[in-house]
Design a protein around this motif. Sequence first.
Motif, PDB file in Angstrom:
ATOM      1  N   LEU A   6     -36.839 -43.452   4.901  1.00  0.00           N
ATOM      2  CA  LEU A   6     -35.945 -42.619   4.093  1.00  0.00           C
ATOM      3  C   LEU A   6     -36.695 -41.968   2.940  1.00  0.00           C
ATOM      4  CD1 LEU A   6     -32.708 -44.816   4.029  1.00  0.00           C
ATOM      5  CD2 LEU A   6     -33.179 -42.791   5.408  1.00  0.00           C
ATOM      6  N   GLY A   7     -37.662 -42.709   2.351  1.00  0.00           N
ATOM      7  CA  GLY A   7     -38.473 -42.116   1.296  1.00  0.00           C
ATOM      8  C   GLY A   7     -39.253 -40.916   1.791  1.00  0.00           C
ATOM      9  N   ALA A   8     -39.670 -40.951   3.040  1.00  0.00           N
ATOM     10  CA  ALA A   8     -40.385 -39.830   3.658  1.00  0.00           C
ATOM     11  C   ALA A   8     -39.428 -38.811   4.275  1.00  0.00           C
ATOM     12  CB  ALA A   8     -41.340 -40.355   4.731  1.00  0.00           C
ATOM     13  N   LEU A   9     -38.110 -39.003   4.078  1.00  0.00           N
ATOM     14  CA  LEU A   9     -37.073 -38.119   4.624  1.00  0.00           C
ATOM     15  C   LEU A   9     -37.053 -38.099   6.144  1.00  0.00           C
ATOM     16  CD1 LEU A   9     -37.310 -35.097   2.137  1.00  0.00           C
ATOM     17  CD2 LEU A   9     -35.835 -37.114   2.008  1.00  0.00           C
ATOM     18  N   LYS A  10     -37.416 -39.215   6.757  1.00  0.00           N
ATOM     19  CA  LYS A  10     -37.370 -39.364   8.209  1.00  0.00           C
ATOM     20  C   LYS A  10     -36.114 -40.159   8.579  1.00  0.00           C
ATOM     21  CE  LYS A  10     -41.487 -37.502   8.858  1.00  0.00           C
ATOM     22  NZ  LYS A  10     -41.718 -36.274   9.626  1.00  0.00           N
ATOM     23  N   VAL A  11     -34.960 -39.500   8.504  1.00  0.00           N
ATOM     24  CA  VAL A  11     -33.685 -40.199   8.665  1.00  0.00           C
ATOM     25  C   VAL A  11     -33.501 -40.721  10.086  1.00  0.00           C
ATOM     26  CG1 VAL A  11     -31.183 -40.001   8.456  1.00  0.00           C
ATOM     27  CG2 VAL A  11     -32.668 -38.820   6.826  1.00  0.00           C
ATOM     28  N   MET A  12     -33.886 -39.930  11.083  1.00  0.00           N
ATOM     29  CA  MET A  12     -33.727 -40.382  12.458  1.00  0.00           C
ATOM     30  C   MET A  12     -34.583 -41.607  12.733  1.00  0.00           C
ATOM     31  SD  MET A  12     -32.247 -40.168  15.333  1.00  0.00           S
ATOM     32  CE  MET A  12     -31.417 -38.586  15.323  1.00  0.00           C
ATOM     33  N   ARG A  13     -35.793 -41.623  12.166  1.00  0.00           N
ATOM     34  CA  ARG A  13     -36.638 -42.793  12.344  1.00  0.00           C
ATOM     35  C   ARG A  13     -35.990 -44.025  11.720  1.00  0.00           C
ATOM     36  NH1 ARG A  13     -42.414 -42.117   9.960  1.00  0.00           N
ATOM     37  NH2 ARG A  13     -41.518 -42.998   8.065  1.00  0.00           N
ATOM     38  N   ALA A  14     -35.360 -43.851  10.556  1.00  0.00           N
ATOM     39  CA  ALA A  14     -34.655 -44.955   9.915  1.00  0.00           C
ATOM     40  C   ALA A  14     -33.518 -45.451  10.806  1.00  0.00           C
ATOM     41  CB  ALA A  14     -34.117 -44.517   8.555  1.00  0.00           C
ATOM     42  N   GLN A  15     -32.778 -44.519  11.419  1.00  0.00           N
ATOM     43  CA  GLN A  15     -31.680 -44.911  12.305  1.00  0.00           C
ATOM     44  C   GLN A  15     -32.190 -45.717  13.498  1.00  0.00           C
ATOM     45  OE1 GLN A  15     -30.077 -40.803  12.725  1.00  0.00           O
ATOM     46  NE2 GLN A  15     -28.107 -41.716  12.205  1.00  0.00           N
ATOM     47  N   ARG A  16     -33.324 -45.314  14.050  1.00  0.00           N
ATOM     48  CA  ARG A  16     -33.871 -46.042  15.189  1.00  0.00           C
ATOM     49  C   ARG A  16     -34.281 -47.458  14.790  1.00  0.00           C
ATOM     50  NH1 ARG A  16     -35.621 -42.078  18.953  1.00  0.00           N
ATOM     51  NH2 ARG A  16     -33.756 -40.828  19.347  1.00  0.00           N
ATOM     52  N   TYR A  17     -34.856 -47.594  13.608  1.00  0.00           N
ATOM     53  CA  TYR A  17     -35.219 -48.930  13.146  1.00  0.00           C
ATOM     54  C   TYR A  17     -33.973 -49.792  12.906  1.00  0.00           C
ATOM     55  CZ  TYR A  17     -40.260 -48.264  12.527  1.00  0.00           C
ATOM     56  OH  TYR A  17     -41.599 -48.084  12.749  1.00  0.00           O
ATOM     57  N   ILE A  18     -32.909 -49.163  12.435  1.00  0.00           N
ATOM     58  CA  ILE A  18     -31.660 -49.903  12.223  1.00  0.00           C
ATOM     59  C   ILE A  18     -31.104 -50.385  13.560  1.00  0.00           C
ATOM     60  CG2 ILE A  18     -29.243 -49.653  11.528  1.00  0.00           C
ATOM     61  CD1 ILE A  18     -30.250 -47.785   9.281  1.00  0.00           C
ATOM     62  N   GLY A  19     -31.044 -49.499  14.561  1.00  0.00           N
ATOM     63  CA  GLY A  19     -30.558 -49.908  15.875  1.00  0.00           C
ATOM     64  C   GLY A  19     -31.395 -51.017  16.479  1.00  0.00           C
ATOM     65  N   THR A  20     -32.710 -50.901  16.344  1.00  0.00           N
ATOM     66  CA  THR A  20     -33.610 -51.934  16.851  1.00  0.00           C
ATOM     67  C   THR A  20     -33.354 -53.275  16.186  1.00  0.00           C
ATOM     68  OG1 THR A  20     -35.323 -50.268  17.276  1.00  0.00           O
ATOM     69  CG2 THR A  20     -36.029 -52.564  17.150  1.00  0.00           C
ATOM     70  N   THR A  21     -33.163 -53.252  14.873  1.00  0.00           N
ATOM     71  CA  THR A  21     -32.969 -54.489  14.117  1.00  0.00           C
ATOM     72  C   THR A  21     -31.656 -55.176  14.469  1.00  0.00           C
ATOM     73  OG1 THR A  21     -34.262 -53.588  12.279  1.00  0.00           O
ATOM     74  CG2 THR A  21     -32.810 -55.457  11.803  1.00  0.00           C
ATOM     75  N   VAL A  22     -30.579 -54.422  14.517  1.00  0.00           N
ATOM     76  CA  VAL A  22     -29.264 -55.016  14.774  1.00  0.00           C
ATOM     77  C   VAL A  22     -29.200 -55.607  16.180  1.00  0.00           C
ATOM     78  CG1 VAL A  22     -26.804 -54.502  15.009  1.00  0.00           C
ATOM     79  CG2 VAL A  22     -28.097 -53.548  13.093  1.00  0.00           C
ATOM     80  N   ILE A  23     -29.633 -54.832  17.167  1.00  0.00           N
ATOM     81  CA  ILE A  23     -29.587 -55.337  18.548  1.00  0.00           C
ATOM     82  C   ILE A  23     -30.535 -56.516  18.720  1.00  0.00           C
ATOM     83  CG2 ILE A  23     -30.078 -54.751  20.943  1.00  0.00           C
ATOM     84  CD1 ILE A  23     -29.226 -51.888  20.270  1.00  0.00           C
ATOM     85  N   GLY A  24     -31.727 -56.393  18.150  1.00  0.00           N
ATOM     86  CA  GLY A  24     -32.701 -57.484  18.266  1.00  0.00           C
ATOM     87  C   GLY A  24     -32.219 -58.771  17.636  1.00  0.00           C
ATOM     88  N   CYS A  25     -31.620 -58.672  16.449  1.00  0.00           N
ATOM     89  CA  CYS A  25     -31.144 -59.886  15.765  1.00  0.00           C
ATOM     90  C   CYS A  25     -29.992 -60.539  16.524  1.00  0.00           C
ATOM     91  CB  CYS A  25     -30.724 -59.551  14.334  1.00  0.00           C
ATOM     92  SG  CYS A  25     -32.116 -59.387  13.195  1.00  0.00           S
ATOM     93  N   MET A  26     -29.133 -59.744  17.131  1.00  0.00           N
ATOM     94  CA  MET A  26     -28.028 -60.322  17.895  1.00  0.00           C
ATOM     95  C   MET A  26     -28.563 -61.137  19.074  1.00  0.00           C
ATOM     96  SD  MET A  26     -24.650 -58.435  19.442  1.00  0.00           S
ATOM     97  CE  MET A  26     -25.631 -57.287  20.423  1.00  0.00           C
ATOM     98  N   GLY A  27     -29.528 -60.572  19.798  1.00  0.00           N
ATOM     99  CA  GLY A  27     -30.111 -61.305  20.921  1.00  0.00           C
ATOM    100  C   GLY A  27     -30.889 -62.523  20.487  1.00  0.00           C
ATOM    101  N   LEU A  28     -31.659 -62.391  19.414  1.00  0.00           N
ATOM    102  CA  LEU A  28     -32.443 -63.517  18.926  1.00  0.00           C
ATOM    103  C   LEU A  28     -31.544 -64.645  18.419  1.00  0.00           C
ATOM    104  CD1 LEU A  28     -35.234 -61.538  17.040  1.00  0.00           C
ATOM    105  CD2 LEU A  28     -35.534 -62.939  19.094  1.00  0.00           C
TER     106      LEU A  28
END
Length: 470
Positions: free
Chosen positions: A90-112
């Motif tokens: 977000l600091g680099a204004l890469k909002v889509m990249r931030a969204q992808r990291y959020i999706g990865t984190t939420v799905i990954g944590c649920m499975g883990l």
Amino acid sequence: MTQLRGASAQQARPAPDLSTSPRAVWRLTWPQMLMMYLMFFMGFVAVWVAGQISADVQAALGMVNQCSILLMVVAMAVSSGATAAVSQSLGALKVMRAQRYIGTTVIGCMGLGLLVALGAALFSDGILRVLMVPESIMPQTREMWAASMLGLPAQYLYASTGVMFRATRQVLPPLWVASGVCLCNLLACLGLGLGWFGMPNMGYMGLIWANVGAQYLGAVCNCVLLAHSGYLNRKSLPSLRWLRAGLPYLLKVALPAGAAQIVWQSGYMMLFVLVASLPSDSVNALAGLNAGLRVEALLFLPGMAFNMSVAVLVGNSLGAGKSAEARRVALNMVTLAAVAMSFMAALLWPFRQEVAHLLSQEPGTQAQIVSYLTYNLLSTPFSIASTVMGGVMTGAGATKYNLMIFGGSFWLVRLPLGWLLGHMLWGTASGVFVAMLVSQILQTSIMLYVVLFSDWTRFAMSRCRQPQTP
């Protein structure tokens, strides 16, 4: 190969708030501080209700709670990596990249969470034996443990979604969720634990079921609100090609963070073992340690709010390429948090005995609570400062420092010194509590040296090292 989508591809969303002004810092921190106090209140109510039942139940609940925290290390590790990746994106204004990291984190944590809960349930007896749970409280501990594992996946999901809200500076939605969760948990603890409000009196198991229900409620509400905000949607689900590009940095931060959490939380488990195996009065000492930790949370949890805020602020600054601003924010937050929480500790100091009477009906447990608070209130400036500096390293992606310094001070100083004083020289829990104070002083001194003189900003995702993807 091209760079992950930049700001030009995300005009549908407003530019993220990247300010580091005092007003922005306060706007980011106060809801998290209030949320930490709500978490404290939930734990305090559970400890109080357990104390009304018996010292054995209070001690067993402490062991189960500490075990559950240890099992959360995987979620904490992934969330640490995600905090750095999302805030810097977000600091680099890469909002889509931030969204992808959020999706990865939420799905990954649920499975883990599902995998960790399954493993912990299958090997529950072995885990409790290794932890040297006293035989007098083993039946209660075993029963509490089995039920707690049913709520662990929800706890993973609730924790990870909360971190994603903070990383995107959306601190009010999780606060409202936490308020509702706290209220429901309060009613359930008093109702199911003590039979209030005409509810069935389930005793100590009522406390566990109240917590499990609260975790599921929080997880569902957070997911709904995160989806409503636009950060968790179909487009945020990562493809395999994106994961190959984006996961390396997440793992680079998460693996040391996870190792640090394992070292730290297992160290706390060993601390419980040291107290549980004291030559005398071990059950009262264990109950006193559990209750004392809850009181200390009055000071430590706001410190965690500063920790989370500084991680986001430092990550935003480094993502924007502003290393000097990141250092300035780090030092200001460390100073502010240490001074504010030390003042709170000074206000609490004269009332240690009254707090002990409030938390337990047993004179022996009350004495142990007073002993714990005596040494750990003195450590407040050091414990808070090191906590906030740990957040600085998380935001910068420099989590290897947390692993080396926190882990080293715990396993090389706190535990050996606690064993020497608590088991060999004094024979009381006070020796363990003194070791905690000494290790905090050493830990903070080393962390301060790193913040002042080490080039920790080099661990951030620089513009020339941003992840690439097709």
